[in-house]
Enzyme design. Structure first.
Site: not given
Length: 278
Positions: A2-3, A92, A119, A159
């Site tokens: 999931p982004e 889960h 996880r 950067r």
DNA sequence: CCCAAGTCCTGGTTGC
DNA sequence: TGCAACCAGGACTTGG
């Protein structure tokens, strides 16, 4: 994984069905996903609260509950948040709370709000008065934030780290993960290994456009289902059919036919076209 | 055993 | 010179 687009898809769906509903008893809690709140505290404070609305900041979902209580949820890499009906398999599930209707005699509701995460990378935080304080470290939302290409250019200028690594930094911009980073850089024609500060003005402009456009594609297609992502209704998204870079190393570039390469950046597998991305 | 990956942490480096 | 910012890499987690 999931982004931002996957989290936004879930938020939208939950926003349609949850506001006004009341949380019932806590059916299951795995302490591994809790941070800063004890299992007993969660179980003691959630029942009876109603859900007012759901917000999103980067990859975090913030549930605002009655009485100025906030649930700040991160889905980690395999997490999902679903409204489940009936007994169903538990599997889960790391956190499950019964859902009641706000009014009426619905005390025996059989629906539940479940946080499922094989996880255990996901986290749930419960705070009073304001969402979890860690959110203040996030940069502007990559999709909906009011940042501009000029602002991004200024931000990248100093950067030296690779541009992909910087795109993955949530404190710079919030919401981009490994999949969308590869897609964005492919769309912008920029080599992921380039030092962020080396990008010229025109390249940053292209990058800024690609960030908005590619995330928008993801939201429109209800996310990307590679392995286990499903939305709040258990449905897959379809952005995976639109991938042009992520996971395509060894395959032909959709634009020039060159073979896409794989390198490791920031510890993440990275696919890019050696000809189109400079 | 390697790979997947989001966030946090660590130890070393850079630069103001 | 001091110190904060920066940077790369590892830990954590479980399934394919």
């Amino acid at each position: 994984m999931p982004e931002l687009p996957e989290v936004e898809t879930i938020r939208r769906q939950l926003q349609r069905v949850l506001p006004g509903r009341r949380l019932g008893s806590v059916l299951r809690v795995d302490p591994a996903v809790l941070d800063g709140v004890a299992r007993e505290d969660l179980a003691g404070r959630l029942p009876g609260r109603s859900i007012e609305d759901l917000d999103r900041r980067g990859k975090y979902i913030v549930g605002r509950l009655s009485g100025e209580l906030y649930l700040t949820i991160h889905l980690g890499m395999t997490g999902s948040l679903r409204v489940l009906t009936g007994a169903g398999p538990v599997g889960h599930e790391r956190l499950a709370v019964r859902l009641d209707l706000e009014r009426g005699a619905a005390g025996d509701s059989v629906e539940r709000l479940a946080f499922i995460d094989a996880r255990k990378f996901g986290r749930v935080r419960l705070t009073a008065g304001a969402p979890w304080s860690g959110l203040v470290r996030l940069g502007p939302d990559a999709w909906r934030g009011d940042w501009t290409a000029d602002w991004l250019e200024e931000r990248l200028r100093s950067r030296k780290a690779g541009i992909k690594s910087v795109l993955l930094e949530q404190k710079v911009m919030a919401g981009i993960g490994n999949i969308y980073a590869d897609e964005i850089l492919f769309a912008a024609g920029i080599d992921p290994r380039r030092s962020a500060g080396s990008l010229r003005s025109m390249e940053v402009k292209k990058l800024a456009e690609s960030i908005r456009r590619r995330l928008d594609d993801g939201v429109r297609l209800r996310g990307c289902s590679i392995s286990d992502y499903v939305d709040a209704r258990g449905r897959s998204g379809s952005f995976q059919d639109e991938l042009r870079a992520y996971g395509r190393h060894g395959q032909a570039c959709v634009d020039c036919g060159s073979t896409l390469r794989r390198v490791v950046i920031a510890g993440r597998g990275t696919a890019y076209c050696p000809k189109c991305q400079r």
